[in-house]
Design a protein around this motif. Structure first.
Motif, PDB file in Angstrom:
ATOM      1  N   GLY A 126       0.794  -1.239   0.000  1.00 29.29           N
ATOM      2  CA  GLY A 126       0.000   0.000   0.000  1.00 29.29           C
ATOM      3  C   GLY A 126       0.819   1.278   0.000  1.00 29.29           C
ATOM      4  O   GLY A 126       0.501   2.231  -0.725  1.00 29.29           O
ATOM      5  N   PRO A 127       1.902   1.362   0.779  1.00 25.70           N
ATOM      6  CA  PRO A 127       2.688   2.597   0.787  1.00 25.70           C
ATOM      7  C   PRO A 127       3.342   2.917  -0.560  1.00 25.70           C
ATOM      8  O   PRO A 127       3.763   4.040  -0.797  1.00 25.70           O
ATOM      9  N   TYR A 128       3.409   1.926  -1.462  1.00 28.10           N
ATOM     10  CA  TYR A 128       4.084   2.134  -2.737  1.00 28.10           C
ATOM     11  C   TYR A 128       3.117   2.298  -3.901  1.00 28.10           C
ATOM     12  O   TYR A 128       3.546   2.498  -5.031  1.00 28.10           O
ATOM     13  N   LYS A 129       1.832   2.190  -3.617  1.00 27.11           N
ATOM     14  CA  LYS A 129       0.830   2.341  -4.681  1.00 27.11           C
ATOM     15  C   LYS A 129       0.478   3.803  -4.888  1.00 27.11           C
ATOM     16  O   LYS A 129       0.542   4.608  -3.982  1.00 27.11           O
ATOM     17  N   ARG A 130       0.063   4.103  -6.113  1.00 25.75           N
ATOM     18  CA  ARG A 130      -0.366   5.461  -6.428  1.00 25.75           C
ATOM     19  C   ARG A 130      -1.766   5.704  -5.879  1.00 25.75           C
ATOM     20  O   ARG A 130      -2.057   6.795  -5.403  1.00 25.75           O
ATOM     21  N   GLU A 131      -2.619   4.688  -5.935  1.00 21.70           N
ATOM     22  CA  GLU A 131      -3.983   4.806  -5.424  1.00 21.70           C
ATOM     23  C   GLU A 131      -4.303   3.599  -4.550  1.00 21.70           C
ATOM     24  O   GLU A 131      -3.904   2.481  -4.852  1.00 21.70           O
ATOM     25  N   VAL A 132      -5.062   3.866  -3.489  1.00 21.49           N
ATOM     26  CA  VAL A 132      -5.459   2.819  -2.553  1.00 21.49           C
ATOM     27  C   VAL A 132      -6.953   2.941  -2.326  1.00 21.49           C
ATOM     28  O   VAL A 132      -7.496   4.054  -2.266  1.00 21.49           O
ATOM     29  N   ASP A 133      -7.628   1.808  -2.207  1.00 24.13           N
ATOM     30  CA  ASP A 133      -9.052   1.791  -1.937  1.00 24.13           C
ATOM     31  C   ASP A 133      -9.327   2.514  -0.607  1.00 24.13           C
ATOM     32  O   ASP A 133      -8.677   2.244   0.405  1.00 24.13           O
ATOM     33  N   ALA A 134     -10.295   3.415  -0.609  1.00 30.88           N
ATOM     34  CA  ALA A 134     -10.607   4.218   0.577  1.00 30.88           C
ATOM     35  C   ALA A 134     -11.066   3.348   1.743  1.00 30.88           C
ATOM     36  O   ALA A 134     -10.704   3.597   2.902  1.00 30.88           O
ATOM     37  N   GLU A 135     -11.855   2.331   1.438  1.00 28.48           N
ATOM     38  CA  GLU A 135     -12.369   1.447   2.505  1.00 28.48           C
ATOM     39  C   GLU A 135     -11.219   0.655   3.144  1.00 28.48           C
ATOM     40  O   GLU A 135     -11.163   0.502   4.361  1.00 28.48           O
ATOM     41  N   ALA A 136     -10.291   0.186   2.327  1.00 31.26           N
ATOM     42  CA  ALA A 136      -9.133  -0.553   2.846  1.00 31.26           C
ATOM     43  C   ALA A 136      -8.249   0.366   3.692  1.00 31.26           C
ATOM     44  O   ALA A 136      -7.735  -0.045   4.735  1.00 31.26           O
ATOM     45  N   ALA A 137      -8.095   1.611   3.269  1.00 31.06           N
ATOM     46  CA  ALA A 137      -7.288   2.574   4.026  1.00 31.06           C
ATOM     47  C   ALA A 137      -7.939   2.874   5.379  1.00 31.06           C
ATOM     48  O   ALA A 137      -7.246   2.979   6.393  1.00 31.06           O
ATOM     49  N   ARG A 138      -9.264   3.015   5.401  1.00 34.66           N
ATOM     50  CA  ARG A 138      -9.966   3.254   6.671  1.00 34.66           C
ATOM     51  C   ARG A 138      -9.816   2.064   7.615  1.00 34.66           C
ATOM     52  O   ARG A 138      -9.607   2.212   8.813  1.00 34.66           O
ATOM     53  N   ALA A 139      -9.933   0.861   7.060  1.00 35.54           N
ATOM     54  CA  ALA A 139      -9.781  -0.343   7.890  1.00 35.54           C
ATOM     55  C   ALA A 139      -8.365  -0.434   8.457  1.00 35.54           C
ATOM     56  O   ALA A 139      -8.180  -0.771   9.641  1.00 35.54           O
ATOM     57  N   LEU A 140      -7.372  -0.098   7.641  1.00 36.09           N
ATOM     58  CA  LEU A 140      -5.992  -0.106   8.119  1.00 36.09           C
ATOM     59  C   LEU A 140      -5.793   0.959   9.195  1.00 36.09           C
ATOM     60  O   LEU A 140      -5.149   0.705  10.217  1.00 36.09           O
ATOM     61  N   ALA A 141      -6.347   2.148   8.980  1.00 37.46           N
ATOM     62  CA  ALA A 141      -6.203   3.224   9.967  1.00 37.46           C
ATOM     63  C   ALA A 141      -6.802   2.810  11.311  1.00 37.46           C
ATOM     64  O   ALA A 141      -6.213   3.050  12.368  1.00 37.46           O
ATOM     65  N   LYS A 142      -7.955   2.156  11.271  1.00 38.97           N
ATOM     66  CA  LYS A 142      -8.590   1.691  12.507  1.00 38.97           C
ATOM     67  C   LYS A 142      -7.705   0.652  13.190  1.00 38.97           C
ATOM     68  O   LYS A 142      -7.506   0.682  14.413  1.00 38.97           O
ATOM     69  N   LEU A 143      -7.175  -0.259  12.414  1.00 40.20           N
ATOM     70  CA  LEU A 143      -6.314  -1.316  12.934  1.00 40.20           C
ATOM     71  C   LEU A 143      -5.037  -0.736  13.561  1.00 40.20           C
ATOM     72  O   LEU A 143      -4.627  -1.145  14.651  1.00 40.20           O
ATOM     73  N   VAL A 144      -4.430   0.215  12.888  1.00 40.18           N
ATOM     74  CA  VAL A 144      -3.218   0.858  13.418  1.00 40.18           C
ATOM     75  C   VAL A 144      -3.543   1.608  14.707  1.00 40.18           C
ATOM     76  O   VAL A 144      -2.780   1.563  15.674  1.00 40.18           O
ATOM     77  N   GLY A 145      -4.688   2.287  14.748  1.00 39.27           N
ATOM     78  CA  GLY A 145      -5.096   2.999  15.952  1.00 39.27           C
ATOM     79  C   GLY A 145      -5.266   2.073  17.153  1.00 39.27           C
ATOM     80  O   GLY A 145      -4.992   2.456  18.284  1.00 39.27           O
ATOM     81  N   GLU A 146      -5.704   0.846  16.889  1.00 39.15           N
ATOM     82  CA  GLU A 146      -5.849  -0.130  17.977  1.00 39.15           C
ATOM     83  C   GLU A 146      -4.508  -0.730  18.386  1.00 39.15           C
ATOM     84  O   GLU A 146      -4.314  -1.097  19.539  1.00 39.15           O
ATOM     85  N   ARG A 147      -3.581  -0.816  17.446  1.00 36.30           N
ATOM     86  CA  ARG A 147      -2.287  -1.456  17.734  1.00 36.30           C
ATOM     87  C   ARG A 147      -1.292  -0.513  18.400  1.00 36.30           C
ATOM     88  O   ARG A 147      -0.489  -0.935  19.233  1.00 36.30           O
ATOM     89  N   LEU A 148      -1.331   0.768  18.091  1.00 38.33           N
ATOM     90  CA  LEU A 148      -0.328   1.707  18.603  1.00 38.33           C
ATOM     91  C   LEU A 148      -0.179   1.693  20.126  1.00 38.33           C
ATOM     92  O   LEU A 148       0.947   1.652  20.627  1.00 38.33           O
ATOM     93  N   PRO A 149      -1.260   1.724  20.904  1.00 36.59           N
ATOM     94  CA  PRO A 149      -1.076   1.736  22.370  1.00 36.59           C
ATOM     95  C   PRO A 149      -0.391   0.485  22.904  1.00 36.59           C
ATOM     96  O   PRO A 149       0.213   0.515  23.969  1.00 36.59           O
ATOM     97  N   LYS A 150      -0.437  -0.610  22.149  1.00 36.37           N
ATOM     98  CA  LYS A 150       0.183  -1.853  22.613  1.00 36.37           C
ATOM     99  C   LYS A 150       1.707  -1.805  22.515  1.00 36.37           C
ATOM    100  O   LYS A 150       2.385  -2.591  23.160  1.00 36.37           O
TER     101      LYS A 150
END
Length: 165
Positions: free
Chosen positions: A133-157
């Motif tokens: 994903g970091p190397y793509k020109r375009e990323v699906d918005a829904e996939a990006a939102r799901a990743l953002a949610k996942l990262v938000g849950e993982r960061l405090p750990k």
């Protein structure tokens, strides 16, 4: 009338009680209680200081995460958001994990991010977007939102684990 016999003039005095014990020095049992209270206070103070440090670090990561989401909130910014989320995870790993963790790549990195979660959200779920994903020109918005949610849950750990410094 009979007169009582005169009492001889004896140098007798009243019975006196012994003096009350002094408060100083305390009995040995009080010394033990004082030492235990001091040790307990030191451990409590260290635990509280550690807890506050972890809370500050988590707040810092949360503010970086929130700032990142604000910067990339516009439509079309999904690829940039995924790249910045990847960088944020790497920085968190570098800051709070052993050095060998930050050097992980590919599937090994995703397995580490799963952190024992049986659902394996990074290696088998939305987190797989971190591989390309970091190397793509375009990323699906829904996939990006799901990743953002996942990262938000993982960061405090990252903060508060036994390995953080």
């Amino acid at each position: 009338m009979i007169q009582p016999a005169p009492t001889p003039n004896l140098p007798l005095k009243d019975i006196h009680l012994p003096a009350e014990p002094s408060w100083w020095p305390p009995a040995p049992g009080w010394w033990i209680v004082a030492v235990l209270a001091l040790v307990l206070a030191v451990f409590l103070w260290r635990w509280l200081a550690r807890w506050r440090q972890i809370a500050r670090r988590r707040a810092l990561l949360r503010s970086e995460y929130d700032s990142l989401l604000e910067q990339t909130a516009l439509p079309g910014e999904e690829a940039r958001q995924v790249a910045l989320l990847s960088v944020l995870l790497r920085r968190a790993a570098k800051r709070f994990s052993p050095p060998q963790i930050a050097a992980m790549q590919g599937e090994e990195w995703l397995h580490y991010l799963d952190a024992g979660d049986p659902a394996k959200p990074f290696s088998e779920g939305a987190g797989r977007l971190l591989l390309d994903g970091p190397y793509k020109r375009e990323v699906d918005a829904e996939a990006a939102r799901a990743l953002a949610k996942l990262v938000g849950e993982r960061l405090p750990k990252f903060v508060g684990s036994k390995s953080d410094g």
